[in-house]
Design a protein around this motif. Structure first.
Motif, PDB file in Angstrom:
ATOM      1  N   THR A  28       0.866  -1.175   0.000  1.00 55.67           N
ATOM      2  CA  THR A  28       0.000   0.000   0.000  1.00 55.67           C
ATOM      3  C   THR A  28       0.905   1.228   0.000  1.00 55.67           C
ATOM      4  N   ALA A  29       0.796   2.040  -1.033  1.00 58.93           N
ATOM      5  CA  ALA A  29       1.567   3.282  -1.125  1.00 58.93           C
ATOM      6  C   ALA A  29       0.683   4.420  -0.624  1.00 58.93           C
ATOM      7  N   PHE A  30       1.100   5.050   0.464  1.00 59.66           N
ATOM      8  CA  PHE A  30       0.340   6.145   1.081  1.00 59.66           C
ATOM      9  C   PHE A  30       0.988   7.449   0.636  1.00 59.66           C
ATOM     10  N   VAL A  31       0.320   8.178  -0.256  1.00 61.28           N
ATOM     11  CA  VAL A  31       0.951   9.318  -0.920  1.00 61.28           C
ATOM     12  C   VAL A  31       0.050  10.551  -0.881  1.00 61.28           C
ATOM     13  N   ARG A  32       0.676  11.691  -1.023  1.00 64.23           N
ATOM     14  CA  ARG A  32      -0.074  12.948  -1.047  1.00 64.23           C
ATOM     15  C   ARG A  32      -0.830  13.116  -2.358  1.00 64.23           C
ATOM     16  N   VAL A  46      -2.895   2.182  -3.969  1.00 68.69           N
ATOM     17  CA  VAL A  46      -2.434   3.552  -3.772  1.00 68.69           C
ATOM     18  C   VAL A  46      -3.507   4.324  -3.015  1.00 68.69           C
ATOM     19  N   LEU A  47      -3.123   4.846  -1.850  1.00 67.60           N
ATOM     20  CA  LEU A  47      -4.043   5.623  -1.027  1.00 67.60           C
ATOM     21  C   LEU A  47      -3.568   7.063  -0.917  1.00 67.60           C
ATOM     22  N   LYS A  48      -4.496   7.983  -0.999  1.00 74.05           N
ATOM     23  CA  LYS A  48      -4.177   9.395  -0.806  1.00 74.05           C
ATOM     24  C   LYS A  48      -4.297   9.735   0.668  1.00 74.05           C
ATOM     25  N   GLY A  49      -3.300  10.469   1.186  1.00 73.27           N
ATOM     26  CA  GLY A  49      -3.376  10.846   2.585  1.00 73.27           C
ATOM     27  C   GLY A  49      -2.250  11.762   3.004  1.00 73.27           C
ATOM     28  N   ASN A  50      -2.351  12.219   4.239  1.00 71.90           N
ATOM     29  CA  ASN A  50      -1.380  13.130   4.836  1.00 71.90           C
ATOM     30  C   ASN A  50      -0.555  12.357   5.865  1.00 71.90           C
ATOM     31  N   VAL A  51       0.757  12.315   5.695  1.00 73.93           N
ATOM     32  CA  VAL A  51       1.621  11.508   6.572  1.00 73.93           C
ATOM     33  C   VAL A  51       1.741  12.074   7.981  1.00 73.93           C
ATOM     34  N   LYS A  55      -5.153  10.359  12.454  1.00 70.59           N
ATOM     35  CA  LYS A  55      -6.428   9.685  12.211  1.00 70.59           C
ATOM     36  C   LYS A  55      -6.411   8.968  10.862  1.00 70.59           C
ATOM     37  N   GLN A  56      -5.941   9.648   9.818  1.00 69.63           N
ATOM     38  CA  GLN A  56      -5.860   9.023   8.500  1.00 69.63           C
ATOM     39  C   GLN A  56      -4.942   7.806   8.531  1.00 69.63           C
ATOM     40  N   LEU A  57      -3.806   7.965   9.170  1.00 66.80           N
ATOM     41  CA  LEU A  57      -2.841   6.869   9.243  1.00 66.80           C
ATOM     42  C   LEU A  57      -3.394   5.688  10.022  1.00 66.80           C
TER      43      LEU A  57
END
Length: 203
Positions: A28-32, A46-51, A55-57
């Motif tokens: 799973t690639a967690f990317v902006r 591929v997931l969109k998110g803020n590192v 909560k998102q993490l």
């Protein structure tokens, strides 16, 4: 294994993703910005998110076996707390989600030595942030590895792989492939840890 990777669009992060897929792992690639991930694979999500968003993490890392951070500075001379803030959010999120294995990419300049002190002074903004990140990880209580890769060539990495216990020689070209391979070896619990490579805490 199912791996959760942050910093997947950087040069080392891309190598980690590609090699992980090549070794048969799910990734799973967690990317902006998901659009920046230019390749596709049946075992790649591929997931969109803020590192830095705990909560998102926390929601995203559930059901993964390990979290890997290959985050790096966008501008090495500009003050930033990205690495520290991400480490704080990540360690809290993984703890809440039941994920115990964490690997983060740091910098070899944190090891003792005059050349490293010079580099640390020149890149003091980035070095300060990455050192703060290391402290958060070390205090997390997780099963962590902090990779501080030296500068390697692919040829020297082959020597490192074939000679158990041999520390890599110094040189001036950085092999992202070598660093990615080392981090995956660490995830897979191969007995390859060196002082010149990494710090480790294992339960």
């Amino acid at each position: 294994m199912k791996l959760f990777i942050m910093g997947a669009t950087g040069r080392t992060g891309e190598e980690i993703v590609q090699q992980a897929l090549g070794r048969g792992h799910q990734v799973t690639a967690f990317v902006r910005s998901p659009d920046t991930v230019t390749f596709r694979h049946e075992r790649l999500a591929v997931l969109k998110g803020n590192v830095t968003d705990e909560k998102q993490l926390s929601e995203a890392v559930q059901n993964h076996d390990a979290v890997v951070s290959a985050l790096g500075p966008r501008k090495v001379f500009k003050p930033s707390s990205l690495l520290h803030d991400s480490a704080r959010a990540t360690t809290r999120a993984t703890g809440r989600s039941g994920v115990k294995r964490l690997l983060v990419l740091s910098a070899a300049a944190h090891f003792p030595g005059i050349p490293n002190r010079i580099v640390s002074f020149i890149l003091r903004n980035h070095m300060g942030d990455s050192l703060a990140m290391e402290k958060v990880v070390q205090d997390s209580g997780l099963d962590w590895t902090i990779a501080r890769p030296p500068r390697l060539t692919q040829e020297q990495y082959a020597t490192y792989r074939s000679r158990e216990g041999a520390a890599p020689r110094r040189c001036f070209s950085l092999s992202h492939k070598a660093v990615a391979a080392f981090m995956l070896d660490a995830i897979e619990q191969r007995n390859i840890f060196r002082k010149s490579w990494a710090l480790r805490n294992s339960h």
